[in-house]
Design an enzyme around this catalytic site. Structure first.
Site, PDB file in Angstrom:
ATOM      1  N   LYS B  32      -2.534  13.766  -7.231  1.00 15.40           N
ATOM      2  CA  LYS B  32      -3.048  15.111  -7.060  1.00 15.40           C
ATOM      3  C   LYS B  32      -2.637  15.996  -8.242  1.00 15.40           C
ATOM      4  O   LYS B  32      -3.462  16.730  -8.803  1.00 15.40           O
ATOM      5  CB  LYS B  32      -2.503  15.693  -5.748  1.00 15.40           C
ATOM      6  N   ARG B 102       2.408  20.904  -1.451  1.00 17.45           N
ATOM      7  CA  ARG B 102       1.811  19.646  -0.966  1.00 17.45           C
ATOM      8  C   ARG B 102       2.479  18.459  -1.643  1.00 17.45           C
ATOM      9  O   ARG B 102       2.827  18.529  -2.822  1.00 17.45           O
ATOM     10  CB  ARG B 102       0.314  19.588  -1.291  1.00 17.45           C
ATOM     11  N   GLY B 111       0.893   9.587   6.014  1.00 15.62           N
ATOM     12  CA  GLY B 111       2.180   9.476   6.694  1.00 15.62           C
ATOM     13  C   GLY B 111       3.239  10.311   6.036  1.00 15.62           C
ATOM     14  O   GLY B 111       4.347  10.441   6.539  1.00 15.62           O
ATOM     15  N   MET B 113       4.489  14.087   4.120  1.00 14.29           N
ATOM     16  CA  MET B 113       4.473  15.461   4.586  1.00 14.29           C
ATOM     17  C   MET B 113       3.117  16.126   4.392  1.00 14.29           C
ATOM     18  O   MET B 113       2.465  15.941   3.378  1.00 14.29           O
ATOM     19  CB  MET B 113       5.533  16.273   3.874  1.00 14.29           C
ATOM     20  N   ARG B 358     -10.034  13.302  -6.855  1.00 18.14           N
ATOM     21  CA  ARG B 358      -9.503  11.932  -6.933  1.00 18.14           C
ATOM     22  C   ARG B 358     -10.674  10.973  -6.842  1.00 18.14           C
ATOM     23  O   ARG B 358     -11.780  11.357  -6.434  1.00 18.14           O
ATOM     24  CB  ARG B 358      -8.511  11.667  -5.804  1.00 18.14           C
ATOM     25  N   HIS B 479      -3.790 -25.406   9.223  1.00 16.55           N
ATOM     26  CA  HIS B 479      -5.019 -26.187   9.362  1.00 16.55           C
ATOM     27  C   HIS B 479      -6.167 -25.315   9.866  1.00 16.55           C
ATOM     28  O   HIS B 479      -7.263 -25.304   9.294  1.00 16.55           O
ATOM     29  CB  HIS B 479      -4.767 -27.359  10.319  1.00 16.55           C
ATOM     30  N   SER B 793      -6.105 -31.808 -11.067  1.00 15.96           N
ATOM     31  CA  SER B 793      -6.450 -30.679 -10.209  1.00 15.96           C
ATOM     32  C   SER B 793      -5.165 -30.243  -9.520  1.00 15.96           C
ATOM     33  O   SER B 793      -4.544 -31.035  -8.808  1.00 15.96           O
ATOM     34  CB  SER B 793      -7.506 -31.092  -9.194  1.00 15.96           C
ATOM     35  N   CYS B 863      -7.327 -26.489  -6.893  1.00 15.84           N
ATOM     36  CA  CYS B 863      -8.134 -26.596  -5.676  1.00 15.84           C
ATOM     37  C   CYS B 863      -7.368 -26.160  -4.444  1.00 15.84           C
ATOM     38  O   CYS B 863      -7.776 -26.431  -3.334  1.00 15.84           O
ATOM     39  CB  CYS B 863      -8.688 -28.007  -5.509  1.00 15.84           C
ATOM     40  N   TYR B 883     -11.448 -24.820 -14.671  1.00 14.66           N
ATOM     41  CA  TYR B 883     -12.165 -24.307 -13.500  1.00 14.66           C
ATOM     42  C   TYR B 883     -11.185 -23.990 -12.376  1.00 14.66           C
ATOM     43  O   TYR B 883     -10.046 -24.437 -12.385  1.00 14.66           O
ATOM     44  CB  TYR B 883     -13.213 -25.308 -13.011  1.00 14.66           C
TER      45      TYR B 883
END
Lengths: 906, 906
Positions: B32, B102, B111, B113, B358, B479, B793, B863, B883
């Site tokens: 801010k 603020r 959460g 002030m 913002r 799993h 891999s 992978c 990859y």
């Protein structure tokens, strides 16, 4: 340039070794070949001959079992040299050269081809031999032996068929001539020359029948066939198995050489004979000439034991000339080899010929005596003496064994099965199948053998009450093996063929169906893994005086410390007597099982649902732990003591049977369902990778708090009693620096508080806080971890498991194939016994280097099972650890390894 | 030199930022504060003020919650500057300066002030305000609001007590004056100035009663108290929880700044007002001015929704002057920030004041539309557009969600419990507790939710038949989670509070005792992990046109390939539609569970005691596997397909209940005891580290032989059909080069034979043989392993487990504490979701570099689950992989990550 494959020996002029020293030629000539060449060069009487090299054998296999191109030409060349030297010719009809052919690998290797004697005899040559010796009977007897030996040994034909043919002929002809009844025995010596000549004809016919070709009358064909037969025997099943068992890799073994040597005859009358001689007594190590001599006999007869030989001590009286020739050789050999030698020799008509010399095998007692006495005699240096000791030499000094004098038949008749030989020694006792029964029997005064599918910390009391332990599952680093090793208690694990029924209190051997019930006797041989029924006699080990002398030299030479893994004052005292200089690993959890009161408290702690109840239970454990630690500190008298905080998953501490759970529920007054649910909730799929080690302390910091308080209060108590104390608090299973910063911080806070409350400073009680490096991540980030640690101790058991992804409790199913060269042959040795230096070792080295990059003086040790294994300890020395730690009975091995590594580094 | 803690804003002349650019000041000024300063410098109308920096907050906490030494002096200095600029003085009795206070952290953080308005009012100043505005009613109303707000918000006194006092007064005095009945409502606006002044007195009395001190009449004391209150709110539970949930580390968050700003009033009549405005529509992304304006109101009133505001589109008609001022600001902001902004503003007597700007939050649809349109408008580059997309933006495009328009009360009333949000999306259906019931219900046409304690490969059929899956145990890579993710099927795991009874076919929620029986409806929200009872309405996702445009840009930019993990032609087709360029992991074992016939064959294979029976069973599986592979190859149409040979321990394939074992025994005609014993013998203590992966193929090479034959025969079949095919045979769990030389050799032998038998060459069917690197030892010895591999891999799921010694199935018990910053806070993120680059990443990098040191062109991929996670993929790109591979629905995220990494590298 073609490679040289054939080397002459028996001359004082050395062969052309292609730029190498003769002393380096063992890998090429084999043990026997190099010994013969060396004796020849040293001027000892060696029947001349030549060696076909191990390289030729290697090429033979690389060629798809065909001789390398120029081998035959090289053999012929050396043969010609031999014929010239001897003034004889192979196959000659008047004075034929005869040759023996023997295998000779780099390391002595049973199971390979036996000797072929008298090679060169043909229908022509036998006549020459008869003429030359003027002894046709001798000549034809030699010929018929050769035909049999060549047929069975070189050609692989049925030995029994030749033997049968010979016996039939002997009974019919000689027996007939002598008027013996059918079936009545005829001695070979009763046959005359003509009959032996007749036998030769019959055997040659048999040969043709079996081989499909004539018995070769060309002696060079005989020779090349015999050489090929030796090569082939290198890959015989027995030889491969032997190499696997003895952990000789195919690569290291290269192949076998073949020694072709002029025949000498010990069976040419009473001025001839054969014998074996050790330059010192191989049983006691005493500096006497030790061996046997058999008049008028070939070497084979000595080995076969057909007549009682003369002891060498007694030979002087009976044949002083031979005795004196032998004494000269003995002294020459010891001077050259600077070690006890094992020799074979033949005397032909009064003249001594040496056929073999090699390093003599000896008992552990002799090993120490010979090494120490040779130093005292100035033959070798202390370093050389140290380098000659092997771990097994030490180990076997400490353990009882099954009386080796009992008949082999007794062993065989009582044999039940074989498992993995986890801890050496032997034990005999009555079988029990659970810890409670074992303890009760022990209290009744029985000798006990505890048999379990596997053991867990709950069984420790029963294990302590037993003489030996036998389990169905697990490997050499399973719970049973590790605990038993700590106590030097005979232990066999992974005995798959056991079928244990706890319900019926008996075991059955799969396959044979043999049953052993509770209370019956069995005997374990922990050195071989064999299990016998009955109560076989054991003999206790004896300790030679030279052991202490040599181990003192070891301690002078080594540069790193040796500590022990010990959990009790008794273990600690034992370890100090074995030379330990501190405790590298005290496993606190073992202490929790010592009494029912402790077990109750730990179980109550685990079942607590709120922190306050947990703290109450821990408060009950505090005085026990404090007392245990005080005992350890007193026993160690100022030496450093590394105490690992609680490590195993909590699941291991709680009862798993419904019955035991009900008992516990009643005792701590909670519903059975609550106990059952909590125990169930502790189940893990992979407990090894689960909620254990410092992870427990992250979840339940109050456990760590109690343990650190107990350690420091014990330290204060002992310090107040006037002894120095050096506790090292070890936080296990760290994977991230942050764990250590949280828990180490907490530990230091408590430690400082206990010191301050008792008016001590850290200088007075110099405690340390460090960690075990047993997870790859900790090793890889050791630079960060070291910021929070005053010491590292590598836990290479778990590090091996995680680095290899290998559960030591489960690997039994496939790891044997991995180590077996005939199967996959992936590893040279079980990585749980000998550190996998190539893989796990990288992590250890990375961890050490990164740790020291942050703290150059970081104290680093190892406390896994590897800390007592020769090659692993050498590795630890090489990379620069400060100490190794192992079970008490392995401390001397670790000392030895540390010294050998220091010597090797020079 | 003392640090600068306070910065002025609202001037066109920038502050002294100590050598930094204003654009870099967000970490110090907060979001801010930096926005206000920027708008000021850009010439937008901002009420001036000053920002107390985040560094001051940090020092405050480092000081043990005390202001740094010179903070108060710096505040006074800037206050003086403000007073000079405004020509007003704080607390002045004729024209007082009023201030709002603020909080303003670096990232927006609920959460903390709330705002304090009208600071500076005292008994003196309120008179000045009344005089200056000529509006005593306004002045006293402001004062009474300030007393309440300061008392409750800055001092932490009970808001309800103030509120009660106010209501009581209002009813008594104003209600009394107006003749209202007792309990009849009185509007605030009905109170007159005198009454409001009276209220102030009552509230000050209440303040003293609650606070134990007088309401402060020194406005500087008010100011410093308010600043301290903002600092304190940084460590309020709600704020800490928010940071933990949003994965904002304490360190990254630094602390909060405090903005003290001249008050402006939107409630000064019909030419005043307040509003919020987005520079584009945050729901659709459309390029329109979007927001709300409330005449004669303060900003808080807009948020509270007390009256219906005017839409900005309609403002032009009602107040063209204000509208035009706003449009100027809008265009200036978008020009400056090049992004959609979310602003707050107030109009005081016709003049616009900007209070906040913002980056505007937006829906995923709007994210794509705005990014693409801004590129088209020339505001940003394609690269910038790509960098703005977050993985969640993509993910949320693909999954259904619970209709957000249903009343909150409905959600609350139906809430049952919360588990771990494993796969996003939502699902509603009838509950079943086993795979068979789930499949049957699916066939009846029901929508099914499968609920299990945990799932195993045996459950795959039931999982496929379900809309969503809920398990009691396991983490995000269990799993259940892995399989469900592959199918983009809503899945919640690790739901500890479930108590599932298979016997009674019901679940009970621990704690509440709520029961759900089989067949009853539940609804899962996989994005939050919440479970609801009943059949809540779902809405399907929609896909904006701009998605395709942007993903095309992504593909232009990225430099590595993206493959998918897929086991079926359907998965493969889906993945191609998501942009996959190959299969990086096909898990063959999933295929074994597709039909009963296959299950029978695999179980028969496992139970075989001799190789020939095993081979017979494998022969039955061969055609199935061949068909599966052919299907995959066809679907992938020439793209590479990596097929991993069988990996899980055999234990996972056999039935564990006595009942199922009996069924199997009957089916394959062996005694039940045999089946039971074999299943028991397959039990492992740590199956993750047990007999699995290539270790199975070492023991049972015939399994590998069958699989390779099936792969190659399928390749031949597809090639004959005219399609290209590129199979990559992957051997899992290698720890040593030798394993690969044995098994890779065998695989190549079989492959060559199949090719030769069918008349193909390797050029025509370019198959490869490679390995998974998923064990630390393999990574550490990758230079050797690469000698035998054509590709690597990295299986980072298992590599994480072994490198950290962490079982993903068990870590649920303690890993949450490890990731929770309020507890141990060891890891920033769950290492099974986001690759632990510091630890496991080292092994990956070592493995890649060593592998390439042997084979510079070695093909390397990943992978594990990490292959679809933003930061992990970026890591893979950075170290030079070829990859990444991930589940089909994560393919677009991986493409995005690869592109972002390429952009970052420039």
């Amino acid at each position: 340039m073609s490679e040289k494959y054939v080397y002459f020996f028996g001359d004082k002029t050395p062969e052309d070794y292609q730029g190498k020293e003769l002393s380096e030629m063992k890998p090429i000539l084999g043990g026997k070949g190099q010994g013969l060449a060396q004796m020849g060069v040293n001027g000892l009487p060696v029947p001349p001959g030549f060696t076909v090299s191990t390289q030729a054998c290697k090429s033979y296999y690389e060629n798809g079992q065909a001789f390398p191109a120029n081998l035959e030409a090289q053999v012929e060349e050396k043969l010609a040299q031999l014929e010239a030297l001897q003034g004889q010719k192979l196959g000659d009809a008047s004075d034929p050269l005869l040759i023996s052919v023997r295998s000779g690998a780099v390391v002595s290797m049973p199971g390979m081809m036996e000797t072929i004697l008298n090679l060169g005899l043909t229908d022509e040559a036998v006549k020459g031999l008869a003429a030359k010796t003027n002894n046709p009977r001798f000549a034809y007897d030699s010929y018929r032996r050769f035909i049999q030996m060549f047929g069975s040994t070189a050609m692989g034909l049925s030995k029994e068929e030749f033997e049968g043919e010979f016996e039939r002929f002997k009974e019919e002809k000689t027996g007939g001539r002598l008027g013996r009844a059918h079936g009545e025995e005829v001695e070979d010596t009763e046959m005359n020359a003509e009959e032996l000549e007749g036998v030769c004809e019959v055997l040659k016919t048999k040969f043709k029948e079996l081989a499909g070709e004539e018995f070769p009358q060309n002696p060079k064909v005989q020779l090349m066939t015999a050489i090929k037969a030796v090569f082939n025997s290198w890959m015989a099943d027995k030889a491969i198995t032997y190499r696997a068992v003895e952990k000789i890799s195919e690569k290291a073994a290269i192949g076998t050489a073949v020694n072709c040597q002029t025949m000498v005859f010990g069976n040419m009358g009473e001025t001839s004979g054969s014998g074996v001689a050790f330059t010192r007594d191989p049983s006691t190590g005493e500096n006497i000439f030790y061996g046997d001599y058999l008049f008028n006999a070939q070497g084979e007869d000595v080995v076969a034991g057909i007549r009682t030989p003369v002891k060498l001590e007694d030979l002087q009286e009976q044949d002083e000339s031979v005795y004196n020739q032998l004494m000269d050789v003995r002294s020459s050999l010891e001077k050259h080899y600077k070690d006890m030698q094992d020799t074979e020799f033949t005397v032909q008509e009064g003249k001594l010929y040496m056929l073999q010399t090699r390093r003599g095998k000896r008992t552990p007692i002799a090993t120490f005596r010979i090494a120490v006495e040779m130093v005292e005699e100035g033959l070798i240096s202390k370093e050389e003496a140290i380098s000659r000791i092997e771990p097994e030499d030490i180990e076997r000094l400490f353990y009882p064994e099954i009386d080796p004098s009992i008949p082999v038949a007794t062993r065989n008749d009582n044999y039940l099965t074989t498992g993995i030989n986890a801890v050496p020694g032997a034990a005999a006792g009555q079988v029990y199948f659970n810890a409670a029964d074992a303890e009760a029997a022990n209290e009744r005064g029985e000798r006990v053998i505890l048999v379990r599918k596997e053991t867990s910390p709950e069984d420790v009391g029963g294990m302590a009450a037993s003489k030996g332990i036998l389990t169905q599952t697990g490997g050499k680093t399973s719970h049973a093996a590790v605990v038993a090793r700590g106590w030097a208690k005979c232990c066999i694990v992974g005995c798959d063929s056991l079928d244990i029924s706890y319900d019926n209190d008996q075991l059955t051997i799969k396959g044979t169906g043999a049953v052993v019930k509770a209370g019956e006797f069995i005997t374990l041989d922990g050195s071989t893994g064999e299990v016998f029924k009955g109560d076989l006699p054991l003999i206790d080990p004896t300790m030679p005086a030279e052991y202490e002398t040599l181990m003192n030299w070891v301690d002078e030479v080594r540069e790193i410390n040796v500590r022990t893994n010990a959990d009790t004052p008794e273990d600690a005292a034992k370890a100090i007597s074995m030379g330990a200089e501190g405790i590298g690993l005290c496993r606190t959890e073992h202490m929790f099982f010592e009494t029912q009161e402790r077990i109750d408290a730990i179980q109550e702690m685990i079942l607590a649902e709120v922190e306050s109840v947990r703290r109450d239970a821990l408060a009950k454990l505090l005085p026990f732990q404090r007392g245990d630690f005080a005992g350890l500190f007193k026993a160690m008298d100022g030496r450093p003591v590394t105490i690992r905080l609680i490590d195993p998953p909590l699941h291991e501490f709680v009862p798993h049977s419904e019955e035991a759970q009900k008992r516990l529920a009643e005792k701590i007054s909670v519903p059975f369902e609550t106990v059952k649910n909590r125990v169930d909730s502790l189940h893990e799929f992979n407990p090894m990778l689960g909620h254990r080690g410092c992870r427990l302390a992250i979840t339940y910091p109050e456990i760590l708090e109690m343990q650190v308080q107990a350690i420091m209060e014990a330290a204060v108590e002992v310090k107040k009693g006037g002894q120095a104390v050096a506790p090292e608090i070890m936080i296990p299973l760290v994977m991230h620096k942050k764990e250590l910063s949280i828990l180490g911080g907490k530990a230091r806070e408590i430690a400082e508080k206990v010191l301050a409350d008792n008016g001590f400073t850290k200088e007075e009680i110099p405690y340390m806080v460090g960690t075990m490096i047993e997870i790859p991540r900790a090793a890889l980030t050791a630079d960060q971890v070291a910021e929070e640690a005053e010491f590292f101790s590598f836990g290479t058991n778990d590090l091996t498991q995680t680095c290899m992804g290998l559960s030591r409790d489960d690997a039994g199913r496939f790891l044997p194939d991995y180590v077996d060269e005939k199967k996959a042959g992936v590893f040279g040795a079980d990585p749980f016994q000998s550190l996998d230096q190539e893989g796990v070792g990288q992590l250890v080295e990375i961890g050490l280097q990164k740790g020291r990059s942050t703290k150059p003086n970081l104290k680093v040790g190892i406390c896994g099972e590897h800390g007592g294994e020769l090659n692993s300890v050498k590795f630890c020395v090489r990379i620069g650890m400060n100490y190794v730690s192992c079970s008490p009975y392995r401390v001397p091995i670790a000392r030895l390894a540390a010294a050998q590594a220091a010597i090797e580094a020079k």
